[in-house]
Design an enzyme around this catalytic site. Structure first.
Site, PDB file in Angstrom:
ATOM      1  N   TYR A  11     -13.155  -7.441  -6.401  1.00  0.00           N
ATOM      2  CA  TYR A  11     -12.868  -7.087  -5.007  1.00  0.00           C
ATOM      3  C   TYR A  11     -13.639  -8.006  -4.055  1.00  0.00           C
ATOM      4  CZ  TYR A  11     -12.337  -3.959  -0.932  1.00  0.00           C
ATOM      5  OH  TYR A  11     -12.059  -3.412   0.313  1.00  0.00           O
ATOM      6  N   GLY A  18       1.279 -18.540   3.764  1.00  0.00           N
ATOM      7  CA  GLY A  18       2.448 -19.427   3.694  1.00  0.00           C
ATOM      8  C   GLY A  18       3.574 -18.911   4.578  1.00  0.00           C
ATOM      9  N   THR A  51      -1.708   2.273  -4.608  1.00  0.00           N
ATOM     10  CA  THR A  51      -2.580   3.371  -4.165  1.00  0.00           C
ATOM     11  C   THR A  51      -2.011   4.075  -2.937  1.00  0.00           C
ATOM     12  OG1 THR A  51      -3.865   1.770  -2.875  1.00  0.00           O
ATOM     13  CG2 THR A  51      -4.737   2.378  -5.023  1.00  0.00           C
ATOM     14  N   PHE A  93      -3.934   4.280   3.319  1.00  0.00           N
ATOM     15  CA  PHE A  93      -4.693   5.055   4.305  1.00  0.00           C
ATOM     16  C   PHE A  93      -4.708   4.346   5.675  1.00  0.00           C
ATOM     17  CE2 PHE A  93      -9.386   5.318   5.618  1.00  0.00           C
ATOM     18  CZ  PHE A  93      -9.154   6.309   6.560  1.00  0.00           C
ATOM     19  N   ASP A 107       5.444  -6.451  -4.112  1.00  0.00           N
ATOM     20  CA  ASP A 107       4.069  -6.770  -4.513  1.00  0.00           C
ATOM     21  C   ASP A 107       3.703  -8.107  -3.863  1.00  0.00           C
ATOM     22  OD1 ASP A 107       1.861  -7.789  -5.913  1.00  0.00           O
ATOM     23  OD2 ASP A 107       2.393  -6.667  -7.716  1.00  0.00           O
ATOM     24  N   VAL A 108       2.624  -8.120  -3.079  1.00  0.00           N
ATOM     25  CA  VAL A 108       2.287  -9.332  -2.309  1.00  0.00           C
ATOM     26  C   VAL A 108       1.820 -10.503  -3.189  1.00  0.00           C
ATOM     27  CG1 VAL A 108       1.757  -8.104  -0.164  1.00  0.00           C
ATOM     28  CG2 VAL A 108      -0.093  -8.594  -1.807  1.00  0.00           C
TER      29      VAL A 108
HETATM   30  P1  NAD Z   1      -5.535   2.026   0.378  1.00  0.00           P
HETATM   31  O1  NAD Z   1      -5.742   1.872  -1.074  1.00  0.00           O
HETATM   32  O2  NAD Z   1      -5.244   3.392   0.924  1.00  0.00           O
HETATM   33  O3  NAD Z   1      -4.383   1.062   0.891  1.00  0.00           O
HETATM   34  C1  NAD Z   1      -4.060  -0.154   0.284  1.00  0.00           C
HETATM   35  C2  NAD Z   1      -2.543  -0.283   0.261  1.00  0.00           C
HETATM   36  O4  NAD Z   1      -2.183  -1.537  -0.314  1.00  0.00           O
HETATM   37  C3  NAD Z   1      -1.874   0.804  -0.591  1.00  0.00           C
HETATM   38  O5  NAD Z   1      -0.780   1.346   0.083  1.00  0.00           O
HETATM   39  C4  NAD Z   1      -1.442   0.050  -1.846  1.00  0.00           C
HETATM   40  O6  NAD Z   1      -0.334   0.624  -2.494  1.00  0.00           O
HETATM   41  C5  NAD Z   1      -1.144  -1.332  -1.269  1.00  0.00           C
HETATM   42  N1  NAD Z   1      -1.225  -2.411  -2.259  1.00  0.00           N
HETATM   43  C6  NAD Z   1      -2.196  -2.629  -3.178  1.00  0.00           C
HETATM   44  N2  NAD Z   1      -1.915  -3.722  -3.900  1.00  0.00           N
HETATM   45  C7  NAD Z   1      -0.726  -4.216  -3.422  1.00  0.00           C
HETATM   46  C8  NAD Z   1       0.090  -5.330  -3.757  1.00  0.00           C
HETATM   47  N3  NAD Z   1      -0.249  -6.166  -4.742  1.00  0.00           N
HETATM   48  N4  NAD Z   1       1.239  -5.515  -3.066  1.00  0.00           N
HETATM   49  C9  NAD Z   1       1.604  -4.672  -2.076  1.00  0.00           C
HETATM   50  N5  NAD Z   1       0.868  -3.597  -1.708  1.00  0.00           N
HETATM   51  C10 NAD Z   1      -0.286  -3.372  -2.381  1.00  0.00           C
HETATM   52  O7  NAD Z   1      -6.829   1.431   1.091  1.00  0.00           O
HETATM   53  P2  NAD Z   1      -7.243   1.371   2.627  1.00  0.00           P
HETATM   54  O8  NAD Z   1      -8.528   2.069   2.775  1.00  0.00           O
HETATM   55  O9  NAD Z   1      -6.113   1.749   3.493  1.00  0.00           O
HETATM   56  O10 NAD Z   1      -7.551  -0.188   2.789  1.00  0.00           O
HETATM   57  C11 NAD Z   1      -6.648  -1.078   3.425  1.00  0.00           C
HETATM   58  C12 NAD Z   1      -7.277  -2.460   3.502  1.00  0.00           C
HETATM   59  O11 NAD Z   1      -8.492  -2.416   4.230  1.00  0.00           O
HETATM   60  C13 NAD Z   1      -7.592  -3.070   2.131  1.00  0.00           C
HETATM   61  O12 NAD Z   1      -7.290  -4.426   2.152  1.00  0.00           O
HETATM   62  C14 NAD Z   1      -9.087  -2.863   2.001  1.00  0.00           C
HETATM   63  O13 NAD Z   1      -9.675  -3.856   1.192  1.00  0.00           O
HETATM   64  C15 NAD Z   1      -9.538  -2.974   3.449  1.00  0.00           C
HETATM   65  N6  NAD Z   1     -10.796  -2.245   3.661  1.00  0.00           N
HETATM   66  C16 NAD Z   1     -10.802  -0.885   3.770  1.00  0.00           C
HETATM   67  C17 NAD Z   1     -12.018  -0.219   3.955  1.00  0.00           C
HETATM   68  C18 NAD Z   1     -12.090   1.272   4.116  1.00  0.00           C
HETATM   69  O14 NAD Z   1     -13.198   1.805   4.255  1.00  0.00           O
HETATM   70  N7  NAD Z   1     -11.020   2.010   4.137  1.00  0.00           N
HETATM   71  C19 NAD Z   1     -13.216  -0.949   3.999  1.00  0.00           C
HETATM   72  C20 NAD Z   1     -13.153  -2.330   3.850  1.00  0.00           C
HETATM   73  C21 NAD Z   1     -11.944  -2.972   3.704  1.00  0.00           C
END
Ligand code: NAD
Ligand code: UDP
Length: 318
Positions: free
Chosen positions: A149, A106, A41, A17, A62-63
């Site tokens: 988380y 890193g 996701t 997102f 995958d990170v």
């Molecule tokens: P999201 O789930 O839409 O996006 C996360 C992305 O990371 C996805 O595309 C998923 O496929 C990818 N991903 C997950 N695990 C992975 C891995 N091991 N290797 C590579 N890619 C991986 O969520 P979002 O809302 O877009 O959130 C993005 C970031 O912002 C996240 O780190 C989240 O913790 C942080 N965040 C978001 C919110 C919010 O309200 N949207 C609030 C606080 C923090």
């Protein structure tokens, strides 16, 4: 001709997102963007409109595994963000935050890149201080269902600040509060997407608990403005910095607004409150205002209208 200020920017979680909006904005500013995602996701549809741009590249990765690329800046967003998704495989969630941070820090150290971390208001847990300021250390259950988380993100922050102190790495750590907008996953269980989808499908609106818990909702465009402004600050400024909209609403108020804006006939139903669900959450954004001159511009009603429009299209497509 290449813009002389254009950078090679890595966005992990770029197909999610927030990541997809960030990739779009970085490309718009003339940068080369490498989107790395394992599509846990995220979705290719979120970035399909960027695929034709020769400055945009996508890598399935995958990170939690090391990554060897040459870049000037890194935005680390990889991590499932919705409670339903991050609780689905909690061990993997912690690994993504912690191993992901280690691998990307890193990488940043090796190539001398500036690195941004998408941290979260969840580092404050169920806060006893209101609104939350960056110097509040939080009230987090280390062994609950949200811990994978919360503690994963807290440990990632520790790693970022230790790399800063130990290696003088240029870091930017943002604590993001609930953000919503187009391209949220329709079934990710987060409150805004849930309520809008339920309203559009005339299904019951699921209020967990009595709906008196509060959240502050920031529209995605405002948040991305903040990310870009923060990344451009001098080396000395590392954060952590809160970003979110300080307008605070109860979950019941949100449900009523969604019903009004969609004209839905859905009924409100109460369901049990999940464990460790924070009762109140609202950012103090004084630091971001002072350092960046940043504050959200988009009111909840306006942001919800744009988000509803997006989900109407999702429903039409089926
Ligand atoms: P999201 O789930 O839409 O996006 C996360 C992305 O990371 C996805 O595309 C998923 O496929 C990818 N991903 C997950 N695990 C992975 C891995 N091991 N290797 C590579 N890619 C991986 O969520 P979002 O809302 O877009 O959130 C993005 C970031 O912002 C996240 O780190 C989240 O913790 C942080 N965040 C978001 C919110 C919010 O309200 N949207 C609030 C606080 C923090
Ligand atoms: N919530 C709700 N109904 C839903 C989904 C969520 O009442 O269908 C509540 C949830 O219990 C929490 C708030 O809305 O109090 C925000 O939930 P979300 O999962 O969006 O994010 P959180 O801030 O809890 O990580």
């Amino acid at each position: 001709m290449k813009n002389y200020r254009s950078k090679r920017v890595l966005v992990t979680g770029g197909a999610g997102f927030l990541g997809s909006h960030l990739c779009e904005r970085l490309l718009g500013a003339g940068h080369d963007v490498l989107c790395v995602d394992n599509f846990y996701t995220g979705a290719k549809e979120n970035i399909a409109h960027l695929m034709g741009d020769p400055r945009f590249e996508v890598m399935r990765h995958d990170v939690t595994f090391p990554l060897y690329v040459e870049v000037d800046e890194i935005y680390n967003l990889a991590c499932p963000a919705s409670p339903v998704h991050y609780q689905n495989d909690p061990v993997s969630t912690t690994k993504t935050s912690v191993h992901g941070a280690i691998n990307l820090l890193g990488l940043a150290k090796r190539v001398g890149a500036r690195i941004f971390q998408a941290s979260t208001s969840e580092v404050y847990g169920d806060p006893q201080v209101h609104p939350q300021k960056e110097d509040y250390w939080g009230h987090v259950n280390p062994v609950g269902i949200r811990s994978c988380y919360d503690e994963g993100k807290r440990c990632a922050e520790t790693l970022f600040f230790d790399y800063r102190r130990q290696c003088d790495l240029s870091i930017k750590v943002v604590r993001i509060f609930n953000t919503y907008g187009p391209r949220m996953h329709p079934n990710d269980g987060r409150v805004v997407s849930n309520f809008i989808m339920q309203a559009l499908l005339d299904q019951p609106i699921t209020i967990y608990g009595d709906g008196s818990q509060t959240r502050s909702f920031c529209f995605v465009d405002d948040l991305i403005d903040g990310f870009l402004a923060f990344m451009d600050t001098p080396h000395e400024i590392s954060g952590p910095m809160n970003m979110g909209n300080p307008g605070e609403f109860t979950i019941l108020e949100l449900a009523e607004l969604v019903l009004e804006l969609t004209g839905s006939k859905s009924q409100l139903v109460n369901e049990p409150l999940p464990h460790d669900d924070p009762t109140q959450r609202c950012p103090d954004i004084t630091f971001a205002k002072e350092e960046l001159g940043w504050e959200p511009q988009i009111k909840l009603r306006q942001g919800l209208e744009a988000t509803i429009e997006y989900f109407e299209e999702v429903v039409r497509r089926g």
